[in-house]
Enzyme design. Structure first.
Site, short mmCIF file in Angstrom:
data_model
loop_
_atom_site.label_atom_id
_atom_site.label_comp_id
_atom_site.label_asym_id
_atom_site.label_seq_id
_atom_site.Cartn_x
_atom_site.Cartn_y
_atom_site.Cartn_z
N ASP A 1 -9.83 -1.01 4.18
CA ASP A 1 -8.79 -0.76 4.86
C ASP A 1 -8.60 -1.19 6.12
O ASP A 1 -9.26 -0.34 6.53
CB ASP A 1 -6.93 0.19 4.51
CG ASP A 1 -5.99 -0.50 4.75
OD1 ASP A 1 -5.80 -1.82 5.55
OD2 ASP A 1 -4.96 0.16 4.09
N HIS A 42 4.02 1.27 4.26
CA HIS A 42 3.27 1.37 3.81
C HIS A 42 2.07 1.58 4.60
O HIS A 42 0.63 1.63 4.47
CB HIS A 42 3.08 -0.60 3.60
CG HIS A 42 2.47 -1.40 4.54
ND1 HIS A 42 2.51 -3.02 4.15
CD2 HIS A 42 2.87 -1.16 5.96
CE1 HIS A 42 2.80 -3.12 5.20
NE2 HIS A 42 2.74 -2.75 6.30
N ASP A 60 -7.30 -2.17 -0.17
CA ASP A 60 -6.42 -3.28 0.26
C ASP A 60 -7.19 -5.25 0.67
O ASP A 60 -8.46 -4.95 0.90
CB ASP A 60 -5.91 -2.84 1.70
CG ASP A 60 -4.90 -3.40 2.39
OD1 ASP A 60 -4.39 -4.74 2.38
OD2 ASP A 60 -3.82 -2.85 2.77
N ASP A 85 -6.09 -6.69 3.05
CA ASP A 85 -7.01 -6.49 4.40
C ASP A 85 -8.59 -5.96 5.23
O ASP A 85 -8.63 -6.07 6.17
CB ASP A 85 -5.57 -6.33 5.29
CG ASP A 85 -5.29 -5.01 5.63
OD1 ASP A 85 -6.18 -4.73 5.41
OD2 ASP A 85 -4.16 -4.60 5.98
N ASP A 98 -3.00 4.21 8.13
CA ASP A 98 -1.85 4.64 7.32
C ASP A 98 -1.03 6.06 7.19
O ASP A 98 -1.33 6.53 6.44
CB ASP A 98 -1.77 3.82 5.45
CG ASP A 98 -2.31 2.42 5.28
OD1 ASP A 98 -1.74 0.75 6.39
OD2 ASP A 98 -2.11 1.88 4.45
N HIS A 122 0.34 -1.47 0.05
CA HIS A 122 0.04 -0.63 -0.17
C HIS A 122 0.96 1.42 0.50
O HIS A 122 0.02 2.26 -0.10
CB HIS A 122 -1.34 -0.33 1.60
CG HIS A 122 -2.04 0.23 0.79
ND1 HIS A 122 -3.48 0.58 1.66
CD2 HIS A 122 -2.71 1.42 -0.02
CE1 HIS A 122 -5.04 0.87 1.41
NE2 HIS A 122 -4.32 1.75 0.37
N GLU A 151 -1.81 -4.73 -1.72
CA GLU A 151 -1.37 -5.61 -0.21
C GLU A 151 -1.19 -7.46 -0.82
O GLU A 151 -1.85 -7.99 0.07
CB GLU A 151 -2.21 -5.66 0.98
CG GLU A 151 -1.54 -4.01 1.54
CD GLU A 151 0.07 -4.66 1.67
OE1 GLU A 151 0.56 -5.25 1.59
OE2 GLU A 151 0.35 -3.37 2.38
N HIS A 168 -6.22 -0.41 8.09
CA HIS A 168 -5.56 0.61 8.91
C HIS A 168 -5.98 1.99 8.44
O HIS A 168 -6.13 1.60 7.02
CB HIS A 168 -4.33 0.00 8.19
CG HIS A 168 -3.44 -1.40 8.74
ND1 HIS A 168 -3.76 -2.87 8.46
CD2 HIS A 168 -2.84 -2.04 10.29
CE1 HIS A 168 -3.36 -3.84 8.80
NE2 HIS A 168 -2.98 -3.21 10.07
#
Length: 308
Positions: free
Chosen positions: A126, A143, A229, A231, A130, A99, A274, A128
């Site tokens: 996502d 990332h 992403d 995740d 980030d 990412h 990712e 996260h």
């Protein structure tokens, strides 16, 4: 949506300490992404995998940071590629790669939107946010920094390329958050980015927040970039990611979001990030991501016409 889709392979893995994302673009190709989009009526151009130019070694006072020079080079290259494709009137789909690539893709599409005098919005799917900068990241994995960079937050001066156009924090909607550390929590509160963690999604579903965000994009006559992403998804259905966080979006939630985005006709660019095929199980994650992209571009089980 625009009829010409451009696939840009972005084999970045400098932003993570887990090897394998370099194979992500080719895994999506192997899963049949181009053919699936062409079957939906799109003209698809595959640019192949791009590579950045070499750059001088850069060292930061945060000794945890790794691959800083390479990530800076990727950021500069992807900014230019994204800007070029948007100027051509194409809909680029960036096939990642970790990412950290969003520092370049989003800064490039923001630059293009500013040239066209249009508002740029970002849907960030996502686990996260980030939102670290070069000083606050304790892992050193870059990332975890792209949103802070493309929002124009401090902490990148003298290292990353000077930002031409920042994304306004109020133009970002984050969905699926469930791994946020203290520094990122503070940054979220300061910037006012719209966030929907998994508790809010569990309580309210995805329809209301997506609809409200899309209405804001539409009202501004804006452009919408989707940064997806792996995740964001629950690892039970998408194991091929180095940063697995339990409790992610379900198969149906993810498809519903993609279908709603398709219905809006507002999406102008996409990141798929990712994907780590080395961690996959018989290609199931690459296949799922391809299916989700097809939902974004109009694949339906049944047509659902509006009823009076």
């Amino acid at each position: 949506m625009k009829n010409t889709v451009v696939l840009v392979g972005t084999p970045v893995q400098t932003g993570t300490n887990i090897q394998g994302c370099v194979m992500g673009p080719d895994a999506l190709r192997t899963a049949g992404l181009q053919g699936s989009l062409e079957a939906l009526g799109y003209s698809v151009i595959d640019r192949g995998n791009i590579l950045p130019e070499a750059s001088p070694d850069r060292v930061h006072s945060n000794s945890a940071i790794h691959h800083l020079s390479e990530t800076i080079s990727w950021t500069s290259k992807l900014h230019d590629v994204a800007l070029h494709e948007m100027r051509k009137g194409h809909l680029p789909v960036f096939l990642g790669g970790d990412h950290s690539m969003a520092a370049g893709t989003v800064s490039g599409i923001a630059h293009a939107a500013a040239e066209a005098e249009e508002e740029q919005f970002v849907l960030w799917l996502d686990a996260h946010p980030d939102l670290h900068n070069l000083s606050t990241t304790s892992s050193g994995n870059l990332h975890g920094t792209p949103v802070a960079y493309f929002c124009g937050l401090p902490g990148f001066e003298g290292y990353y390329p000077e930002l031409k156009t920042a994304i306004k924090p109020e133009n970002i909607c984050m969905m699926g958050l469930r791994s946020v550390d203290n520094a990122e929590r503070a940054a979220l509160q300061k910037t006012g980015i719209e966030t929907y963690d998994m508790r809010r999604i569990d309580e309210n579903g995805v329809v209301k927040p997506i609809n409200e965000f899309l209405e804001r994009v539409k009202a501004a006559n804006g452009r919408l970039h989707v940064s997806f992403d792996v995740d964001f998804l629950d690892p039970d259905i998408a194991p091929a990611v180095g940063t697995t966080v339990p409790g992610g979006a379900t198969f149906r939630e993810a498809h519903l979001i993609m279908e709603m985005l398709c219905d809006s006709q507002l999406v102008t660019s996409v990141d798929l990030v990712e994907l780590n095929p080395f961690l996959d199980v018989r290609g199931r994650t690459a296949t799922l991501m391809t299916d989700l992209v097809c939902s974004l571009f109009g694949k339906q089980v049944l047509d659902h016409p509006n009823r009076a």
